[in-house]
Design an enzyme around this catalytic site. Sequence first.
Site, PDB file in Angstrom:
ATOM      1  N   ASP A 139       0.829  -1.210   0.000  1.00 59.18           N
ATOM      2  CA  ASP A 139       0.000   0.000   0.000  1.00 59.18           C
ATOM      3  C   ASP A 139       0.867   1.265   0.000  1.00 59.18           C
ATOM      4  O   ASP A 139       1.946   1.286   0.607  1.00 59.18           O
ATOM      5  CB  ASP A 139      -0.892  -0.029   1.254  1.00 59.18           C
ATOM      6  N   ASN A 145     -10.576  -2.817  -6.910  1.00 60.71           N
ATOM      7  CA  ASN A 145      -9.742  -1.880  -7.684  1.00 60.71           C
ATOM      8  C   ASN A 145     -10.335  -1.526  -9.053  1.00 60.71           C
ATOM      9  O   ASN A 145      -9.929  -0.543  -9.668  1.00 60.71           O
ATOM     10  CB  ASN A 145      -8.310  -2.410  -7.869  1.00 60.71           C
TER      11      ASN A 145
HETATM   12  C1  FPP Z   1      -1.617   0.273  -3.449  1.00 69.46           C
HETATM   13  O1  FPP Z   1      -1.266   1.603  -3.624  1.00 69.46           O
HETATM   14  C2  FPP Z   1      -1.193  -0.604  -4.502  1.00 69.46           C
HETATM   15  C3  FPP Z   1      -1.981  -1.148  -5.489  1.00 69.46           C
HETATM   16  C4  FPP Z   1      -3.409  -0.898  -5.664  1.00 69.46           C
HETATM   17  C5  FPP Z   1      -1.466  -2.082  -6.461  1.00 69.46           C
HETATM   18  C6  FPP Z   1      -0.105  -2.686  -6.211  1.00 69.46           C
HETATM   19  C7  FPP Z   1       0.480  -2.891  -7.531  1.00 69.46           C
HETATM   20  C8  FPP Z   1       1.788  -2.886  -7.863  1.00 69.46           C
HETATM   21  C9  FPP Z   1       2.880  -2.803  -6.873  1.00 69.46           C
HETATM   22  C10 FPP Z   1       2.186  -2.947  -9.281  1.00 69.46           C
HETATM   23  C11 FPP Z   1       1.524  -3.920 -10.200  1.00 69.46           C
HETATM   24  C12 FPP Z   1       1.462  -5.327  -9.748  1.00 69.46           C
HETATM   25  C13 FPP Z   1       2.077  -6.401 -10.287  1.00 69.46           C
HETATM   26  C14 FPP Z   1       1.740  -7.734  -9.749  1.00 69.46           C
HETATM   27  C15 FPP Z   1       3.082  -6.351 -11.369  1.00 69.46           C
HETATM   28  P1  FPP Z   1      -2.422   2.672  -3.674  1.00 69.46           P
HETATM   29  O2  FPP Z   1      -2.595   3.091  -5.093  1.00 69.46           O
HETATM   30  O3  FPP Z   1      -3.647   2.182  -3.001  1.00 69.46           O
HETATM   31  O4  FPP Z   1      -1.756   3.824  -2.829  1.00 69.46           O
HETATM   32  P2  FPP Z   1      -2.481   4.962  -1.987  1.00 69.46           P
HETATM   33  O5  FPP Z   1      -3.263   4.267  -0.914  1.00 69.46           O
HETATM   34  O6  FPP Z   1      -1.335   5.764  -1.460  1.00 69.46           O
HETATM   35  O7  FPP Z   1      -3.350   5.731  -2.952  1.00 69.46           O
END
Ligand code: FPP
Length: 238
Positions: A20, A68
């Site tokens: 996250d 998502n």
């Molecule tokens: C959370 O950050 C993360 C995600 C929703 C996705 C995680 C994905 C990756 C690390 C990259 C793609 C995955 C693969 C398997 C290649 P957020 O966007 O919720 O952050 P925030 O809470 O700060 O907005």
Amino acid sequence: MSDPDPDQAPGPRHVAIIMDGNGRWAARRGLPRAVGHREGVQALKRTIQSAPKLGVRCLTVFGFSTENWNRSAEEVSDLMGLVRAYVGSDLARLKREGVKVRILGRREGLPPDIADIVARTERETAGNEQFRLQVAFNYGGRADIVDAARKLAASGEAIDEDAFGRALSTGDGPPVDLIVRTSGETRLSNFLLWEAAYAEFVFQDVLWPDYGEAHLAEAVNAFRSRDRRYGGRPAVPA
Ligand code: FPP
């Protein structure tokens, strides 16, 4: 130096991570969210490299949840693009390094080329045994429980906890020992609901793109200091 003997290492053997904070990492730098996700992939690669050095044999990461899909079409498309790029650039290395990749979650609803990538990645790494990487993608813990219930009902198999655990998408992997969430949030967000029953939790105040070996070592050490009792008595009476 060779990695620790997995049978001698004190654990955790299976670490699951809610990665996250990509969006906040980018916002703090005045950058688009896509850049945060791109850096998140780099952090994931670092973590896959670090885990075996700490005795971890299985890593499960939350890549894309069923919720998502509610993000903007642009962000969903960026995340799908990262999966295409990651598999395109790293599949050969994962194969070479003995990593077995499993994708947890519903295949229906995925863009057809991503569904193909998922199937190919699983097929081409199926014989690997050094390390297991499980990527939760189009995954929700409740949906996974519902799917397991449907599968068991359709098969007519007797339902008990073992059968239920095996019917989940994590069913052929090791039990989850430790669940980590980064960015200071302390929710499970529909991740591994059944599997979390006896897992330890570590919440770390670091945004995912900044995650590295020292953070994973900190989480592993926190796990090792815990007294896991599975509802029983303490190992050493108080
Ligand atoms: C959370 O950050 C993360 C995600 C929703 C996705 C995680 C994905 C990756 C690390 C990259 C793609 C995955 C693969 C398997 C290649 P957020 O966007 O919720 O952050 P925030 O809470 O700060 O907005």
